[in-house]
Design a protein around this motif. Structure first.
Motif, mmCIF file in Angstrom:
data_model
loop_
_atom_site.group_PDB
_atom_site.id
_atom_site.type_symbol
_atom_site.label_atom_id
_atom_site.label_comp_id
_atom_site.label_asym_id
_atom_site.label_seq_id
_atom_site.Cartn_x
_atom_site.Cartn_y
_atom_site.Cartn_z
ATOM 1 N N GLN A 61 -2.114 40.090 19.718
ATOM 2 C CA GLN A 61 -2.671 41.155 18.292
ATOM 3 C C GLN A 61 -1.935 40.452 17.193
ATOM 4 O OE1 GLN A 61 -1.750 44.938 19.599
ATOM 5 N NE2 GLN A 61 -3.508 44.812 21.290
ATOM 6 N N THR A 62 -0.605 40.248 17.132
ATOM 7 C CA THR A 62 -0.077 39.561 15.874
ATOM 8 C C THR A 62 -0.642 38.364 15.455
ATOM 9 O OG1 THR A 62 1.936 40.676 16.888
ATOM 10 C CG2 THR A 62 2.014 39.072 15.061
ATOM 11 N N ARG A 63 -0.816 37.438 16.673
ATOM 12 C CA ARG A 63 -1.347 36.084 16.019
ATOM 13 C C ARG A 63 -2.875 36.489 15.460
ATOM 14 N NH1 ARG A 63 1.389 34.086 20.554
ATOM 15 N NH2 ARG A 63 -0.195 34.846 21.977
ATOM 16 N N ALA A 64 -3.673 37.199 15.735
ATOM 17 C CA ALA A 64 -4.846 37.448 15.237
ATOM 18 C C ALA A 64 -4.889 38.195 13.997
ATOM 19 C CB ALA A 64 -5.781 38.545 16.269
ATOM 20 N N GLN A 65 -3.839 38.989 13.924
ATOM 21 C CA GLN A 65 -3.545 39.674 12.440
ATOM 22 C C GLN A 65 -3.315 38.645 11.463
ATOM 23 O OE1 GLN A 65 -0.897 42.483 13.684
ATOM 24 N NE2 GLN A 65 -2.089 44.161 12.819
ATOM 25 N N ASN A 66 -2.321 37.573 12.019
ATOM 26 C CA ASN A 66 -1.811 36.522 11.102
ATOM 27 C C ASN A 66 -3.058 35.469 10.978
ATOM 28 O OD1 ASN A 66 0.626 37.737 10.901
ATOM 29 N ND2 ASN A 66 1.440 36.413 12.244
ATOM 30 N N LYS A 67 -3.775 35.319 11.921
ATOM 31 C CA LYS A 67 -4.921 34.394 11.765
ATOM 32 C C LYS A 67 -5.793 34.806 10.547
ATOM 33 C CE LYS A 67 -8.771 32.343 14.433
ATOM 34 N NZ LYS A 67 -9.474 32.441 15.671
ATOM 35 N N PRO A 76 -14.559 28.076 7.241
ATOM 36 C CA PRO A 76 -15.742 28.675 7.240
ATOM 37 C C PRO A 76 -16.242 29.251 8.685
ATOM 38 C CG PRO A 76 -16.229 26.451 6.189
ATOM 39 C CD PRO A 76 -14.804 26.454 6.852
ATOM 40 N N ALA A 77 -15.884 28.504 9.796
ATOM 41 C CA ALA A 77 -15.985 29.217 11.273
ATOM 42 C C ALA A 77 -14.807 29.996 11.624
ATOM 43 C CB ALA A 77 -16.032 27.766 12.234
ATOM 44 N N ARG A 78 -13.875 30.042 10.700
ATOM 45 C CA ARG A 78 -12.786 30.705 11.199
ATOM 46 C C ARG A 78 -11.893 30.637 12.624
ATOM 47 N NH1 ARG A 78 -13.238 32.171 6.043
ATOM 48 N NH2 ARG A 78 -12.818 34.167 5.778
ATOM 49 N N THR A 79 -12.018 29.207 12.939
ATOM 50 C CA THR A 79 -11.425 28.570 14.220
ATOM 51 C C THR A 79 -10.405 27.925 13.947
ATOM 52 O OG1 THR A 79 -13.181 26.899 14.275
ATOM 53 C CG2 THR A 79 -13.630 28.804 15.275
ATOM 54 N N ILE A 80 -9.459 27.802 14.898
ATOM 55 C CA ILE A 80 -8.422 26.841 15.096
ATOM 56 C C ILE A 80 -8.500 26.009 16.281
ATOM 57 C CG2 ILE A 80 -5.717 26.582 14.783
ATOM 58 C CD1 ILE A 80 -5.668 29.447 13.874
ATOM 59 N N THR A 81 -8.590 24.781 16.101
ATOM 60 C CA THR A 81 -8.802 23.728 17.084
ATOM 61 C C THR A 81 -7.295 23.041 17.287
ATOM 62 O OG1 THR A 81 -10.967 23.620 16.822
ATOM 63 C CG2 THR A 81 -10.044 21.884 18.212
ATOM 64 N N LEU A 82 -6.954 22.720 18.388
ATOM 65 C CA LEU A 82 -5.637 22.175 18.818
ATOM 66 C C LEU A 82 -5.972 20.966 19.694
ATOM 67 C CD1 LEU A 82 -2.453 21.440 18.988
ATOM 68 C CD2 LEU A 82 -2.476 23.247 20.807
ATOM 69 N N GLU A 83 -5.761 19.599 19.309
ATOM 70 C CA GLU A 83 -5.665 18.548 20.228
ATOM 71 C C GLU A 83 -4.112 18.309 20.447
ATOM 72 O OE1 GLU A 83 -6.408 13.988 19.923
ATOM 73 O OE2 GLU A 83 -8.337 15.057 19.604
#
Length: 139
Positions: A15-21, A117-124
């Motif tokens: 929940q905290t990560r979602a708020q910070n995101k 724009p997509a509000r996504t974070i991708t990690l490689e």
């Protein structure tokens, strides 16, 4: 008819990560930033973020603004921080939640991509390891 289905509350850390995101993406969008990359690398029990870079919609590198300062959702609110620091904090938090100890031994490296724009974070994420091939012969 009564709906008796229930959902389990999500982890407070999620929940905290979602708020910070949400806070970070709102600030990135307001600054006209289209994409952010965060590169990290580590080994031998030490790791760091190498670079945080912002990009506009034309794929031109642009600096992350120093103002306004952001207050992330944390258990112990501290001083407001820059957008770059907020991006770093969010990336570190995701990295540590998925790959605790990633910097140990041969370590790991990787890149986060924040797509505004997509509000996504991708990690490689790339883990390093030493491989040994052992052969035993008896004659």
């Amino acid at each position: 008819m009564t709906d008796t289905s229930s959902t389990q509350p999500s982890d407070p850390a999620d929940q905290t990560r979602a708020q910070n995101k949400a806070i970070v993406f709102a600030a990135l969008a307001a600054a006209g930033i289209h994409r952010v990359t965060v590169d990290y690398d580590g080994s031998g029990d030490s790791g760091l973020i190498d670079a945080v870079e912002g990009w506009n919609a034309n794929s031109q590198k642009i600096p992350l603004p120093l103002e306004p300062k952001l207050q992330l959702a944390t258990d112990d609110p501290g001083q407001p921080i820059t957008l770059e620091s907020a991006v770093e904090d969010l990336a570190w938090n995701y990295l540590e939640s998925l790959y605790r100890g990633w910097e140990n031994n041969d370590g790991a490296c990787g890149t986060f991509v924040f797509d505004v724009p997509a509000r996504t974070i991708t990690l490689e994420h790339n883990e390093r390891f030493t491989d040994v091939n052992t052969f035993k012969h008896e004659f």
